[in-house]
Design a protein around this motif. Structure first.
Motif: not given
Length: 451
Positions: A77, A81, A162, A166, A272, A335, A407, A410, A414
């Motif tokens: 993050g 993030g 997530f 990443q 975020r 990202g 996308k 995330m 969220d």
């Protein structure tokens, strides 16, 4: 399906949730008497172990609880993030992340103090903490549907998809593509399975092993990241002040990306920040609720250091790195790859490897801790004797996270975070007078102890 997930996430992160997190957190900040500022020094002394009680009930020390919570929040993050915040809402989103962090310090103080005040027992009789127990023990059985909603969202939202996504991207870009070793989706599957096996070694050992590993990884990863970022900021030192000023200016104009839509910048920053430091989401109270501490207020004070470390320090350093190198205007927008471009620009040749190591440690430490959160949610709903089944579900989804698009991943996380925030914030606001009474009593005792 992916579009539905994205649409739901955008809808639920509309004004009601923003008002709940920012508005509710601001009320708690004022109600505490600006405690994150006035008692910050005392919190640091607690973190130093001055008040540790080895005979207190619990599984881990307060410092281990903080390390585990920070291991979950100081992670991707802060790296990807922050990049997503800048690419979506412009540099001004960082200012609203700062505001959310100070508000979040108060929120974490209340939620983590409550986690010790209202600990409950799981089906095996083991003492547990977290928003679900706060709701049931502190608000009463009639409020239990809120606890169920929190746990259902926690089971799905606290997956490591997530982080897997990443980390896979960074390994492919830094280690595989330059040498022609990246085989597309096959590589994603291989990396996903490898991460799953590595995480399994730690999380199947329970919270004590997770906390032990996290307390060793956190200092290392923060130091490595700090040193790398400071090298870049020193190299571009003439851009630091102007970048900070632009962050503040853009926060109230939104002209960098949103064409003047300041409201959208605020939402992006708050969104975020919530993903980054998790204040008001309810994750940290679950691990702080396992702390060996007989003083709920002390646990709340040490917990409030989390958003400060996470957002005010680490996120700011990342944002400045992205801005001083200029990659936010011309680099990658996906990202972690934007941050990777900043590191490569700031430290040519070696920068991408520094970031890859940092991302590896950040991602793995978060994966370890998130499993504990989901494990507790599952145990609350289905019984402690069945909670271990969640670990296997959790491990399998790591592979899925490595394959699915960023996308969708995330937006899914969220959306689940948003659902978790409602029960957490409602319970914190409802029981806030209990925390204020406990705070007055604690500092009265501390004052008289010195006499």
């Amino acid at each position: 399906m992916g579009d539905l997930i994205i649409d739901f996430s955008n809808w639920i992160w509309g004004q009601p949730l923003l008002y709940l997190l920012m508005g509710g957190g601001s009320l708690l900040f004022l109600y505490s008497g600006f405690l994150p500022f006035t008692k910050f020094g005392h919190a640091l002394r607690i973190a130093g172990g001055k008040f540790d009680d080895p005979n207190a009930i619990g599984d881990i020390t307060s410092l281990q609880a903080l390390s585990s919570a920070v291991a979950a929040t100081v992670g991707l993050g802060n790296i990807s993030g922050v990049a997503l915040a800048i690419s979506t809402g412009g540099p001004g989103a960082i200012f609203w992340m700062w505001v959310s962090a100070f508000v979040g310090m108060a929120t974490k103080y209340f939620t983590c103090t409550l986690a010790l005040m209202y600990r409950g027992k799981d089906s095996s009789g083991h003492l547990q903490g977290g928003p679900m127990y706060v709701i049931e023990e502190g608000m009463g059985k009639k409020w239990k549907p809120l606890a169920v909603i929190f746990c259902l969202a926690g089971i799905m939202g606290l997956l490591a998809i997530f982080q897997a996504n990443q980390l896979t991207d960074v390994i492919r870009v830094v280690m595989l593509k330059p040498y022609g070793l990246d085989k597309g989706n096959l590589t994603r599957w291989i990396l996903g399975v490898s991460m799953m096996v590595l995480v399994a070694v730690v999380i199947l050992g329970g919270i004590k092993r997770i906390a032990s590993v996290a307390s060793r990884l956190v200092p290392f990863m923060v130091t490595l990241y700090f040193v790398s970022v400071l090298i870049i900021l020193f190299k571009f030192n003439d851009q630091v002040i102007s970048s900070l000023l632009f962050i503040i200016e853009d926060a109230f104009t939104g002209k960098a990306v949103m064409g003047g839509a300041v409201g959208a910048v605020i939402v992006t920053g708050a969104r975020r920040a919530a993903f980054s430091n998790e204040a008001g989401i309810g994750t940290a109270p679950m691990v702080h609720g396992a702390s060996k501490n007989s003083e709920p207020v002390r646990e709340g004070l040490i917990a409030m250091l989390g958003p400060f470390i996470d957002t005010i320090i680490v996120c700011t350093l990342t944002a400045l790195t992205i801005m001083v190198t200029g990659v936010w205007q011309s680099g990658e927008k996906d990202g972690v790859l934007m941050t990777l471009s900043a590191f490569e620009s700031g430290i040519p040749g070696a920068g991408k490897y520094f970031l890859m190591v940092a991302v590896l440690v950040f991602a793995l430490s978060t994966m370890f801790t998130y499993s504990y959160y989901g494990h507790k949610c599952f145990g609350y709903l289905f019984g402690a004797n069945r909670a271990d089944y969640y670990n296997y579900f959790y491990l399998i989804t790591i592979v899925g996270g490595a394959v699915v698009s960023l996308k969708v991943v995330m937006s899914f996380v969220d959306g689940m975070y948003a659902i978790m925030a409602f029960p957490t914030m409602i319970s914190a606001l409802y029981l806030a007078p209990k925390v204020r009474d406990a705070t007055k009593d604690y500092f009265w005792r501390m004052k008289n102890l010195k006499k």
